[in-house]
Write a protein that holds these residues in place. Structure first.
Motif, PDB file in Angstrom:
ATOM      1  N   VAL A   1       4.099  -0.817 -18.756  1.00 34.61           N
ATOM      2  CA  VAL A   1       4.673   0.533 -18.774  1.00 34.61           C
ATOM      3  C   VAL A   1       6.167   0.416 -18.512  1.00 34.61           C
ATOM      4  O   VAL A   1       6.584  -0.274 -17.565  1.00 34.61           O
ATOM      5  CB  VAL A   1       4.039   1.421 -17.672  1.00 34.61           C
ATOM      6  N   ASP A   2       6.989   1.068 -19.356  1.00 34.51           N
ATOM      7  CA  ASP A   2       8.426   1.022 -19.085  1.00 34.51           C
ATOM      8  C   ASP A   2       8.791   2.040 -18.003  1.00 34.51           C
ATOM      9  O   ASP A   2       7.977   2.877 -17.610  1.00 34.51           O
ATOM     10  CB  ASP A   2       9.244   1.243 -20.358  1.00 34.51           C
ATOM     11  N   GLU A   3      10.009   1.940 -17.518  1.00 34.26           N
ATOM     12  CA  GLU A   3      10.402   2.748 -16.371  1.00 34.26           C
ATOM     13  C   GLU A   3      10.355   4.239 -16.662  1.00 34.26           C
ATOM     14  O   GLU A   3       9.920   5.027 -15.807  1.00 34.26           O
ATOM     15  CB  GLU A   3      11.801   2.346 -15.898  1.00 34.26           C
ATOM     16  N   GLN A   4      10.804   4.661 -17.839  1.00 35.25           N
ATOM     17  CA  GLN A   4      10.824   6.090 -18.142  1.00 35.25           C
ATOM     18  C   GLN A   4       9.419   6.686 -18.121  1.00 35.25           C
ATOM     19  O   GLN A   4       9.200   7.771 -17.580  1.00 35.25           O
ATOM     20  CB  GLN A   4      11.481   6.334 -19.507  1.00 35.25           C
ATOM     21  N   ASP A   5       8.464   5.978 -18.714  1.00 35.10           N
ATOM     22  CA  ASP A   5       7.085   6.474 -18.704  1.00 35.10           C
ATOM     23  C   ASP A   5       6.493   6.437 -17.300  1.00 35.10           C
ATOM     24  O   ASP A   5       5.747   7.337 -16.901  1.00 35.10           O
ATOM     25  CB  ASP A   5       6.212   5.643 -19.658  1.00 35.10           C
ATOM     26  N   PHE A   6       6.843   5.397 -16.545  1.00 40.71           N
ATOM     27  CA  PHE A   6       6.287   5.298 -15.196  1.00 40.71           C
ATOM     28  C   PHE A   6       6.841   6.377 -14.281  1.00 40.71           C
ATOM     29  O   PHE A   6       6.142   6.852 -13.381  1.00 40.71           O
ATOM     30  CB  PHE A   6       6.560   3.909 -14.603  1.00 40.71           C
ATOM     31  N   LYS A   7       8.066   6.786 -14.500  1.00 40.40           N
ATOM     32  CA  LYS A   7       8.646   7.860 -13.693  1.00 40.40           C
ATOM     33  C   LYS A   7       7.836   9.143 -13.826  1.00 40.40           C
ATOM     34  O   LYS A   7       7.706   9.912 -12.869  1.00 40.40           O
ATOM     35  CB  LYS A   7      10.100   8.112 -14.101  1.00 40.40           C
ATOM     36  N   LEU A   8       7.264   9.385 -14.997  1.00 39.83           N
ATOM     37  CA  LEU A   8       6.412  10.563 -15.186  1.00 39.83           C
ATOM     38  C   LEU A   8       5.129  10.426 -14.378  1.00 39.83           C
ATOM     39  O   LEU A   8       4.646  11.394 -13.776  1.00 39.83           O
ATOM     40  CB  LEU A   8       6.095  10.744 -16.670  1.00 39.83           C
ATOM     41  N   ILE A   9       4.563   9.219 -14.359  1.00 38.36           N
ATOM     42  CA  ILE A   9       3.364   8.965 -13.556  1.00 38.36           C
ATOM     43  C   ILE A   9       3.689   9.151 -12.075  1.00 38.36           C
ATOM     44  O   ILE A   9       2.932   9.785 -11.326  1.00 38.36           O
ATOM     45  CB  ILE A   9       2.839   7.536 -13.826  1.00 38.36           C
ATOM     46  N   TYR A  10       4.820   8.605 -11.665  1.00 42.57           N
ATOM     47  CA  TYR A  10       5.269   8.760 -10.280  1.00 42.57           C
ATOM     48  C   TYR A  10       5.400  10.230  -9.908  1.00 42.57           C
ATOM     49  O   TYR A  10       4.935  10.662  -8.846  1.00 42.57           O
ATOM     50  CB  TYR A  10       6.601   8.026 -10.097  1.00 42.57           C
ATOM     51  N   SER A  11       6.024  11.017 -10.771  1.00 45.26           N
ATOM     52  CA  SER A  11       6.280  12.433 -10.455  1.00 45.26           C
ATOM     53  C   SER A  11       4.995  13.238 -10.349  1.00 45.26           C
ATOM     54  O   SER A  11       4.960  14.262  -9.658  1.00 45.26           O
ATOM     55  CB  SER A  11       7.209  13.050 -11.502  1.00 45.26           C
ATOM     56  N   ARG A  12       3.935  12.795 -11.008  1.00 46.80           N
ATOM     57  CA  ARG A  12       2.643  13.493 -10.878  1.00 46.80           C
ATOM     58  C   ARG A  12       1.985  13.191  -9.531  1.00 46.80           C
ATOM     59  O   ARG A  12       1.101  13.915  -9.091  1.00 46.80           O
ATOM     60  CB  ARG A  12       1.710  13.097 -12.031  1.00 46.80           C
ATOM     61  N   ASN A  13       2.416  12.107  -8.906  1.00 46.01           N
ATOM     62  CA  ASN A  13       1.859  11.720  -7.614  1.00 46.01           C
ATOM     63  C   ASN A  13       2.713  12.167  -6.438  1.00 46.01           C
ATOM     64  O   ASN A  13       2.187  12.455  -5.363  1.00 46.01           O
ATOM     65  CB  ASN A  13       1.686  10.193  -7.555  1.00 46.01           C
ATOM     66  N   TRP A  14       4.033  12.215  -6.620  1.00 48.14           N
ATOM     67  CA  TRP A  14       4.932  12.427  -5.480  1.00 48.14           C
ATOM     68  C   TRP A  14       6.117  13.261  -5.920  1.00 48.14           C
ATOM     69  O   TRP A  14       6.632  13.087  -7.025  1.00 48.14           O
ATOM     70  CB  TRP A  14       5.399  11.071  -4.961  1.00 48.14           C
ATOM     71  N   SER A  15       6.579  14.133  -5.036  1.00 49.23           N
ATOM     72  CA  SER A  15       7.645  15.071  -5.415  1.00 49.23           C
ATOM     73  C   SER A  15       9.047  14.599  -5.047  1.00 49.23           C
ATOM     74  O   SER A  15      10.032  15.160  -5.530  1.00 49.23           O
ATOM     75  CB  SER A  15       7.386  16.432  -4.752  1.00 49.23           C
ATOM     76  N   TYR A  16       9.157  13.566  -4.211  1.00 46.24           N
ATOM     77  CA  TYR A  16      10.487  13.100  -3.816  1.00 46.24           C
ATOM     78  C   TYR A  16      11.130  12.266  -4.923  1.00 46.24           C
ATOM     79  O   TYR A  16      10.448  11.685  -5.769  1.00 46.24           O
ATOM     80  CB  TYR A  16      10.405  12.286  -2.526  1.00 46.24           C
TER      81      TYR A  16
ATOM     82  N   GLY B   1       0.839  -1.197   0.000  1.00 45.04           N
ATOM     83  CA  GLY B   1       0.000   0.000   0.000  1.00 45.04           C
ATOM     84  C   GLY B   1       0.872   1.245   0.000  1.00 45.04           C
ATOM     85  O   GLY B   1       1.862   1.314   0.727  1.00 45.04           O
ATOM     86  N   LEU B   2       0.498   2.234  -0.813  1.00 40.63           N
ATOM     87  CA  LEU B   2       1.346   3.404  -1.021  1.00 40.63           C
ATOM     88  C   LEU B   2       0.621   4.707  -0.722  1.00 40.63           C
ATOM     89  O   LEU B   2      -0.346   5.058  -1.411  1.00 40.63           O
ATOM     90  CB  LEU B   2       1.834   3.442  -2.479  1.00 40.63           C
ATOM     91  N   GLU B   3       1.116   5.427   0.294  1.00 42.53           N
ATOM     92  CA  GLU B   3       0.648   6.800   0.482  1.00 42.53           C
ATOM     93  C   GLU B   3       0.990   7.656  -0.730  1.00 42.53           C
ATOM     94  O   GLU B   3       0.249   8.570  -1.089  1.00 42.53           O
ATOM     95  CB  GLU B   3       1.307   7.422   1.720  1.00 42.53           C
TER      96      GLU B   3
END
Length: 218
Positions: A40-55, A20-22
């Motif tokens: 999803v490859d890592e580069q595309d997923f990093k964009l999804i991650y950055s829209r959710n979290w700033s760290y 589970g992820l805050e």
């Protein structure tokens, strides 16, 4: 490192688990599912991650890679950002009917005393010197919604997969027993253990089982 060690240990013991992820909001659940499915490859997923979290992605990368490679489900626990932003600016009375569909059914907008005192310190650090600070009441309402929302999303997953254990990765003041765990009581009485890292607020002399079950010394 400690979080991944726990996940690896349970996985090695063949314990059925989910993570589970805050750091992901519930409206990004499909993207998390696509990541675990290898769509999803890592580069595309990093964009999804950055829209959710700033760290920095590197702080969590090994956990995401391990989950994907071992097909461990990941659960987006947080409330969608637009709803949190609206509450921070206007308070929960500004929520419309569409917003309310994304919030928990047993919602209390009040925090317990311990969480309120913690937020007071954070609020003063962040907004104390601003001429028009964000309302402290709204700030607390947003925190209350995050705590309750994560508990709600945990409980929904447990209803669907009752045999799976959930390793929840969340900030200390959500993970502490008077945070998300306290809210879990509204959705049954799940068994859980709270593991906290060593922080300047806590030490071996003042931490008790009221805050955590285990305390990690680095």
């Amino acid at each position: 490192v400690n979080q991944l060690d726990i996940i690896r240990t349970l996985s090695a013991r063949k314990v059925p688990i989910a993570i589970g992820l805050e750091i992901f909001a519930s409206d990004s659940q499909q993207q998390l599912d696509d990541w675990i499915a290898g769509k999803v490859d890592e580069q595309d997923f990093k964009l999804i991650y950055s829209r959710n979290w700033s760290y920095d992605w590197q702080l969590y990368r090994d956990i995401f890679i391990f989950a994907r490679d071992n097909h461990i489900p990941m659960i987006a626990l947080n409330i969608p950002k637009p709803i949190i932003s609206k509450i921070v600016i206007q308070g929960h009375s500004a929520l419309n009917e569409i917003d309310k569909r994304a919030i928990p059914p047993y919602m209390s907008w009040s925090l317990n005393d311990q969480q309120t005192e913690y937020l007071k310190r954070i609020y003063l650090q962040v907004f104390g010197n601003k001429s028009v600070p964000i309302s402290f009441a709204n700030f607390c309402e947003a925190q209350a919604l995050r705590n309750n929302g994560m508990a709600w999303n945990i409980s929904k997953y447990r209803e669907q997969y009752p045999d799976n254990k959930i390793v929840v990765i969340a900030g200390t003041w959500h993970a502490i027993k008077n945070g998300v765990p306290e809210q879990l009581r509204q959705y049954g009485k799940p068994k859980y253990k709270v593991i906290l890292p060593a922080l300047h607020e806590f030490n071996l002399q003042n931490i008790t089982s009221d805050e955590a079950d285990y305390f990690i010394l680095n």
